[in-house]
Design a protein around this motif. Structure first.
Motif, PDB file in Angstrom:
ATOM      1  N   LEU A  80       0.766  -1.368   0.071  1.00  0.00           N
ATOM      2  CA  LEU A  80       0.123   0.060  -0.317  1.00  0.00           C
ATOM      3  C   LEU A  80       0.816   1.030   0.040  1.00  0.00           C
ATOM      4  O   LEU A  80       1.197   1.520   1.317  1.00  0.00           O
ATOM      5  CB  LEU A  80      -0.974   0.051   1.032  1.00  0.00           C
ATOM      6  CG  LEU A  80      -1.794   1.286   1.288  1.00  0.00           C
ATOM      7  CD1 LEU A  80      -2.705   1.109   0.073  1.00  0.00           C
ATOM      8  CD2 LEU A  80      -2.481   1.345   2.632  1.00  0.00           C
ATOM      9  N   LEU A  83      -2.436   6.390   0.719  1.00  0.00           N
ATOM     10  CA  LEU A  83      -3.632   6.452   1.225  1.00  0.00           C
ATOM     11  C   LEU A  83      -3.883   7.847   1.345  1.00  0.00           C
ATOM     12  O   LEU A  83      -3.541   8.462   2.224  1.00  0.00           O
ATOM     13  CB  LEU A  83      -3.739   5.794   2.474  1.00  0.00           C
ATOM     14  CG  LEU A  83      -5.252   5.809   3.309  1.00  0.00           C
ATOM     15  CD1 LEU A  83      -6.331   5.535   2.418  1.00  0.00           C
ATOM     16  CD2 LEU A  83      -5.012   4.989   4.557  1.00  0.00           C
ATOM     17  N   CYS A 101      -9.697   1.777  -4.359  1.00  0.00           N
ATOM     18  CA  CYS A 101      -8.756   1.112  -4.079  1.00  0.00           C
ATOM     19  C   CYS A 101      -8.075   0.395  -5.387  1.00  0.00           C
ATOM     20  O   CYS A 101      -8.843  -0.226  -6.161  1.00  0.00           O
ATOM     21  CB  CYS A 101      -8.681  -0.237  -3.198  1.00  0.00           C
ATOM     22  SG  CYS A 101      -7.595  -1.621  -3.335  1.00  0.00           S
ATOM     23  N   ARG A 103      -5.521  -1.713  -7.424  1.00  0.00           N
ATOM     24  CA  ARG A 103      -4.131  -2.825  -7.100  1.00  0.00           C
ATOM     25  C   ARG A 103      -3.488  -2.759  -8.778  1.00  0.00           C
ATOM     26  O   ARG A 103      -3.882  -3.042  -9.756  1.00  0.00           O
ATOM     27  CB  ARG A 103      -4.876  -4.182  -7.080  1.00  0.00           C
ATOM     28  CG  ARG A 103      -5.665  -4.030  -5.912  1.00  0.00           C
ATOM     29  CD  ARG A 103      -6.435  -5.449  -5.636  1.00  0.00           C
ATOM     30  NE  ARG A 103      -5.502  -6.315  -5.423  1.00  0.00           N
ATOM     31  CZ  ARG A 103      -4.956  -7.033  -4.352  1.00  0.00           C
ATOM     32  NH1 ARG A 103      -5.347  -6.244  -3.154  1.00  0.00           N
ATOM     33  NH2 ARG A 103      -4.136  -7.867  -4.250  1.00  0.00           N
ATOM     34  N   ILE A 122      -4.939   3.799  -2.508  1.00  0.00           N
ATOM     35  CA  ILE A 122      -6.074   4.049  -2.139  1.00  0.00           C
ATOM     36  C   ILE A 122      -6.293   5.654  -2.130  1.00  0.00           C
ATOM     37  O   ILE A 122      -5.637   6.603  -1.477  1.00  0.00           O
ATOM     38  CB  ILE A 122      -6.435   3.727  -0.678  1.00  0.00           C
ATOM     39  CG1 ILE A 122      -6.544   2.235  -0.501  1.00  0.00           C
ATOM     40  CG2 ILE A 122      -7.807   4.280  -0.159  1.00  0.00           C
ATOM     41  CD1 ILE A 122      -6.799   1.753   0.802  1.00  0.00           C
ATOM     42  N   GLU A 147     -12.153   0.477   2.029  1.00  0.00           N
ATOM     43  CA  GLU A 147     -11.273   0.436   1.005  1.00  0.00           C
ATOM     44  C   GLU A 147     -10.185  -0.605   1.547  1.00  0.00           C
ATOM     45  O   GLU A 147      -9.305  -1.115   0.788  1.00  0.00           O
ATOM     46  CB  GLU A 147     -10.998   1.930   0.855  1.00  0.00           C
ATOM     47  CG  GLU A 147     -11.803   2.769   0.411  1.00  0.00           C
ATOM     48  CD  GLU A 147     -12.438   2.020  -1.060  1.00  0.00           C
ATOM     49  OE1 GLU A 147     -11.750   1.538  -1.751  1.00  0.00           O
ATOM     50  OE2 GLU A 147     -13.663   2.425  -1.182  1.00  0.00           O
ATOM     51  N   CYS A 151      -8.298  -3.679  -0.340  1.00  0.00           N
ATOM     52  CA  CYS A 151      -6.983  -3.639  -0.933  1.00  0.00           C
ATOM     53  C   CYS A 151      -6.027  -4.987   0.057  1.00  0.00           C
ATOM     54  O   CYS A 151      -5.625  -5.972  -0.613  1.00  0.00           O
ATOM     55  CB  CYS A 151      -6.116  -2.372  -0.659  1.00  0.00           C
ATOM     56  SG  CYS A 151      -6.193  -1.172  -1.667  1.00  0.00           S
TER      57      CYS A 151
END
Length: 201
Positions: A80, A83, A101, A103, A122, A147, A151
């Motif tokens: 991640l 955010l 989210c 990927r 995100i 979210e 993820c």
């Protein structure tokens, strides 16, 4: 020294977003799953960014996941990259989408061979999320958990007819986020609900 040469074979941004109709009451939620084939000479991973107002919920989510028997590996946590609040989503989405989210998967070619890169972002639309939460930190927590679950757990939404944090409908008038948050978390990580929620990819 040889410079790393890379090719992005494909990027899969699963826009597992809270897509809300732009009305005074936010209630309708839908997803957009989109595959983008993209190529460029070098892979530039997004910078590591966290908006403090959103990131405060990450350790809470990780602790809840672990206590529920579904710890998030360090590798997954490291994927991640961002955010953040944004004014516009990086990947175009239908009108009304409030957060996403995304990927990403890519194959990098180097002098030592190939390696697969995976990362996630995100993004939360500032204006739309503020209209949804109206400053209620409990609703914001629900949105961020929603979210993060997409993820970190690689999951979509509950089927129609089921309620909870991962329901396809988020109801800002629900009192459960204020009165029974632990019950919602228990339900979200329950084996029953995990079996009901399809994998995102």
């Amino acid at each position: 020294m040889f410079r790393l040469i890379a090719k992005v074979l494909w990027i899969l941004p699963c826009l597992l977003a809270c897509a809300h109709q732009q009305t005074k009451i936010f209630s309708s939620v839908s997803d957009l799953f989109q595959v983008i084939f993209y190529q460029k000479s070098l892979i530039d991973l997004p910078e590591w960014r966290r908006d403090s107002q959103l990131a405060v919920y990450i350790p809470q989510f990780l602790q809840d996941a672990e206590s529920q028997g579904h710890p998030i590996s360090q590798e997954m946590q490291n994927r991640l990259r961002q955010l953040v609040y944004v004014d516009q989503l990086s990947v175009p989405a239908d009108p009304g989408v409030m957060a996403a989210c995304s990927r990403y998967y890519a194959t990098e070619f180097t002098i030592s061979g190939t390696s697969e890169l995976k990362w996630m972002n995100i993004e939360v639309l500032r204006k739309e999320s503020q209209l949804f939460t109206k400053g209620d930190v409990f609703l914001l927590r629900e949105l961020v958990y929603h979210e993060l679950f997409h993820c970190y757990m690689n999951k979509g939404h509950l089927p129609e007819g089921y309620s909870g944090i991962m329901s396809p409908t988020l109801d800002p008038s629900s009192t459960l986020v204020h009165t029974d948050w632990q019950g919602l978390v228990d339900e979200m990580f329950s084996e029953k609900y995990l079996a009901l929620i399809p994998d995102a990819s």
